[in-house]
Design an enzyme around this catalytic site. Sequence first.
Site, PDB file in Angstrom:
ATOM      1  N   HIS A 220       0.796  -1.234   0.000  1.00  8.56           N
ATOM      2  CA  HIS A 220       0.000   0.000   0.000  1.00  8.56           C
ATOM      3  C   HIS A 220       0.822   1.275   0.000  1.00  8.56           C
ATOM      4  O   HIS A 220       0.274   2.363  -0.164  1.00  8.56           O
ATOM      5  CB  HIS A 220      -0.941   0.037   1.214  1.00  8.56           C
ATOM      6  CG  HIS A 220      -0.231   0.338   2.496  1.00  8.56           C
ATOM      7  ND1 HIS A 220       0.438  -0.616   3.203  1.00  8.56           N
ATOM      8  CD2 HIS A 220      -0.065   1.485   3.171  1.00  8.56           C
ATOM      9  CE1 HIS A 220       0.995  -0.084   4.276  1.00  8.56           C
ATOM     10  NE2 HIS A 220       0.707   1.199   4.288  1.00  8.56           N
TER      11      HIS A 220
HETATM   12  C1  UD1 Z   1      -1.584   6.139   5.364  1.00  8.71           C
HETATM   13  C2  UD1 Z   1      -0.231   6.633   5.848  1.00  8.71           C
HETATM   14  C3  UD1 Z   1       0.783   5.512   5.722  1.00  8.71           C
HETATM   15  C4  UD1 Z   1       0.322   4.276   6.425  1.00  8.71           C
HETATM   16  C5  UD1 Z   1      -1.078   3.883   5.956  1.00  8.71           C
HETATM   17  C6  UD1 Z   1      -1.593   2.734   6.786  1.00  8.71           C
HETATM   18  C7  UD1 Z   1       0.140   9.040   5.433  1.00  8.71           C
HETATM   19  C8  UD1 Z   1       0.833  10.042   4.603  1.00  8.71           C
HETATM   20  N1  UD1 Z   1       0.231   7.768   5.036  1.00  8.71           N
HETATM   21  O1  UD1 Z   1      -1.453   5.827   3.990  1.00  8.71           O
HETATM   22  O2  UD1 Z   1       2.008   5.938   6.312  1.00  8.71           O
HETATM   23  O3  UD1 Z   1       1.224   3.236   6.174  1.00  8.71           O
HETATM   24  O4  UD1 Z   1      -1.962   4.994   6.097  1.00  8.71           O
HETATM   25  O5  UD1 Z   1      -2.590   2.029   6.133  1.00  8.71           O
HETATM   26  O6  UD1 Z   1      -0.457   9.384   6.419  1.00  8.71           O
HETATM   27  N2  UD1 Z   1      -8.881   5.172   1.239  1.00  8.71           N
HETATM   28  C9  UD1 Z   1     -10.144   4.650   1.203  1.00  8.71           C
HETATM   29  N3  UD1 Z   1     -10.750   4.361   2.401  1.00  8.71           N
HETATM   30  C10 UD1 Z   1     -10.168   4.577   3.605  1.00  8.71           C
HETATM   31  C11 UD1 Z   1      -8.883   5.120   3.629  1.00  8.71           C
HETATM   32  C12 UD1 Z   1      -8.248   5.417   2.442  1.00  8.71           C
HETATM   33  O7  UD1 Z   1     -10.724   4.429   0.141  1.00  8.71           O
HETATM   34  O8  UD1 Z   1     -10.776   4.288   4.650  1.00  8.71           O
HETATM   35  C13 UD1 Z   1      -8.205   5.439  -0.045  1.00  8.71           C
HETATM   36  C14 UD1 Z   1      -8.493   6.809  -0.618  1.00  8.71           C
HETATM   37  O9  UD1 Z   1      -8.528   6.693  -2.010  1.00  8.71           O
HETATM   38  C15 UD1 Z   1      -7.256   7.599  -0.214  1.00  8.71           C
HETATM   39  C16 UD1 Z   1      -6.175   6.536  -0.276  1.00  8.71           C
HETATM   40  O10 UD1 Z   1      -6.797   5.338   0.143  1.00  8.71           O
HETATM   41  O11 UD1 Z   1      -7.000   8.674  -1.079  1.00  8.71           O
HETATM   42  C17 UD1 Z   1      -4.993   6.828   0.617  1.00  8.71           C
HETATM   43  O12 UD1 Z   1      -5.397   7.056   1.970  1.00  8.71           O
HETATM   44  P1  UD1 Z   1      -4.482   7.954   2.941  1.00  8.71           P
HETATM   45  O13 UD1 Z   1      -4.992   7.872   4.320  1.00  8.71           O
HETATM   46  O14 UD1 Z   1      -4.276   9.312   2.377  1.00  8.71           O
HETATM   47  O15 UD1 Z   1      -3.076   7.255   2.877  1.00  8.71           O
HETATM   48  P2  UD1 Z   1      -2.697   5.723   3.017  1.00  8.71           P
HETATM   49  O16 UD1 Z   1      -2.148   5.274   1.722  1.00  8.71           O
HETATM   50  O17 UD1 Z   1      -3.804   4.963   3.629  1.00  8.71           O
HETATM   51  N1  UDP Z   2      -3.754  -5.119   8.968  1.00  5.83           N
HETATM   52  C1  UDP Z   2      -5.040  -5.625   9.154  1.00  5.83           C
HETATM   53  N2  UDP Z   2      -5.765  -5.988   8.052  1.00  5.83           N
HETATM   54  C2  UDP Z   2      -5.276  -5.886   6.784  1.00  5.83           C
HETATM   55  C3  UDP Z   2      -3.959  -5.380   6.615  1.00  5.83           C
HETATM   56  C4  UDP Z   2      -3.229  -4.990   7.720  1.00  5.83           C
HETATM   57  O1  UDP Z   2      -5.508  -5.751  10.284  1.00  5.83           O
HETATM   58  O2  UDP Z   2      -6.001  -6.225   5.834  1.00  5.83           O
HETATM   59  C5  UDP Z   2      -2.982  -4.719  10.152  1.00  5.83           C
HETATM   60  C6  UDP Z   2      -1.658  -5.419  10.302  1.00  5.83           C
HETATM   61  O3  UDP Z   2      -1.806  -6.659  10.958  1.00  5.83           O
HETATM   62  C7  UDP Z   2      -0.851  -4.406  11.108  1.00  5.83           C
HETATM   63  C8  UDP Z   2      -1.383  -3.081  10.607  1.00  5.83           C
HETATM   64  O4  UDP Z   2      -2.645  -3.353  10.012  1.00  5.83           O
HETATM   65  O5  UDP Z   2      -1.148  -4.523  12.490  1.00  5.83           O
HETATM   66  C9  UDP Z   2      -0.437  -2.494   9.602  1.00  5.83           C
HETATM   67  O6  UDP Z   2      -1.041  -1.408   9.006  1.00  5.83           O
HETATM   68  P1  UDP Z   2      -0.677  -0.917   7.540  1.00  5.83           P
HETATM   69  O7  UDP Z   2       0.010  -1.993   6.809  1.00  5.83           O
HETATM   70  O8  UDP Z   2      -1.919  -0.350   6.974  1.00  5.83           O
HETATM   71  O9  UDP Z   2       0.283   0.334   7.806  1.00  5.83           O
HETATM   72  P2  UDP Z   2       1.827   0.517   8.159  1.00  5.83           P
HETATM   73  O10 UDP Z   2       2.165  -0.362   9.314  1.00  5.83           O
HETATM   74  O11 UDP Z   2       2.619   0.232   6.936  1.00  5.83           O
HETATM   75  O12 UDP Z   2       1.930   1.972   8.495  1.00  5.83           O
END
Ligand code: UD1
Ligand code: UDP
Length: 352
Positions: A203
């Site tokens: 992601h």
């Molecule tokens: C964010 C964090 C990243 C973290 C990740 C965990 C920042 C800059 N990045 O990235 O460090 O690893 O969360 O998962 O804060 N979206 C949905 N539904 C949701 C959430 C997101 O559809 O509930 C989609 C939207 O299209 C959105 C995109 O995901 O634009 C990205 O979401 P965003 O929260 O901006 O960043 P992440 O990639 O989730």
């Molecule tokens: N996770 C989850 N369901 C999923 C994918 C990830 O519960 O489908 C959990 C995972 O076990 C870990 C956390 O989400 O505890 C990691 O989050 P993510 O990978 O979104 O973000 P990052 O750690 O890279 O910031």
Amino acid sequence: MKIVTVLGARPQFIKAAPVSRVLREKHTEIIIHTGQHYDANMSDIFFEELNIPKPDYYLGVGSGSHGKQTGEMMIKIEEIVLKEQPDYVLVYGDTNSTLAGALVAAKLHIPVIHVEAGLRSFNKKMPEEINRIMTDHVSEFLLCPTDTAVKNLKNENITHNVINIGDVMYDAVLYNQELATQKSTILSELGLVEKTYHLITIHRAENTDDIQKMQNILAAFSQIEDMKIWPIHPRTKHKLETYGLDINAIPNLKVVDPVGYLDMLMLESHAKKIITDSGGVQKEAYFMKVPCVTVREQTEWVETLETEANILVGTDVEKIVTAVKKEVCPVYEDVFGDGKAAEKIVEAIERT
Ligand code: UD1
Ligand code: UDP
């Protein structure tokens, strides 16, 4: 003491669960959920499964560009912090919600507690790296998960109130693993046989925002014959749709919506290997002694690279395939503490 906790993204809910439990034994906690993650399977499910107290404030900021998202969070968090007048503001990790909470508090002269301080990838192209550096430099308490994190801060001349408390995600795994075994039926639902499948999560913006990297990653998956299960992050799903990249043609690949934490623990612990660019998932692979292949050029979790518990491969097709197929014999050490990070966070706050 009164503590305002700012949460917003999936990994922060998981980190907050053990801490809130201990914190609330003696102190008052007010939770602000920025709404950065908002789908039920990216947010609500974790509050329910992990018994995280319902947020006192839900800001509903949602998705957007970095400036818009972080700015809107700051405006709303500021109002609440001014009203609540907490003794501390607690933030986790390195997301835009982390940065927004830390900047607001620091400017209001409210001490910031940063859990998961000191991590560095040394790649400022990652939004997370900017968020970490900024947050660490305005924090009063820097609670680090590893010795490497402590050293990174020392290299930036930050030494005051820096403590290695271990990794709070380890607390969460220890607390929930047994529960996952009792409650999760994901393996049978998906028809997965233990230790015959690879678990995939991808992601990070550094991968998803680059079509070439995503093409490489998918090409590598096509060359791995074993069964693969991929709970897909909404960001990745949207990007693949935009690029017109079809993952359905990849053999032996099951793509599912994001799963809850208990299902995720089951999928992780029974996987043959884990292929990921997630920070949290790299660590969970290590806690569960499941070999990991990390699809990134750098990792903040350098301890996991020793003895090939985790192999860093970037997005080169051949490197990914070779690492996934490689037989490894990792040695796992207690580099992430003793699973009592939550208690240590609360003790550190109480000592002040
Ligand atoms: C964010 C964090 C990243 C973290 C990740 C965990 C920042 C800059 N990045 O990235 O460090 O690893 O969360 O998962 O804060 N979206 C949905 N539904 C949701 C959430 C997101 O559809 O509930 C989609 C939207 O299209 C959105 C995109 O995901 O634009 C990205 O979401 P965003 O929260 O901006 O960043 P992440 O990639 O989730
Ligand atoms: N996770 C989850 N369901 C999923 C994918 C990830 O519960 O489908 C959990 C995972 O076990 C870990 C956390 O989400 O505890 C990691 O989050 P993510 O990978 O979104 O973000 P990052 O750690 O890279 O910031």
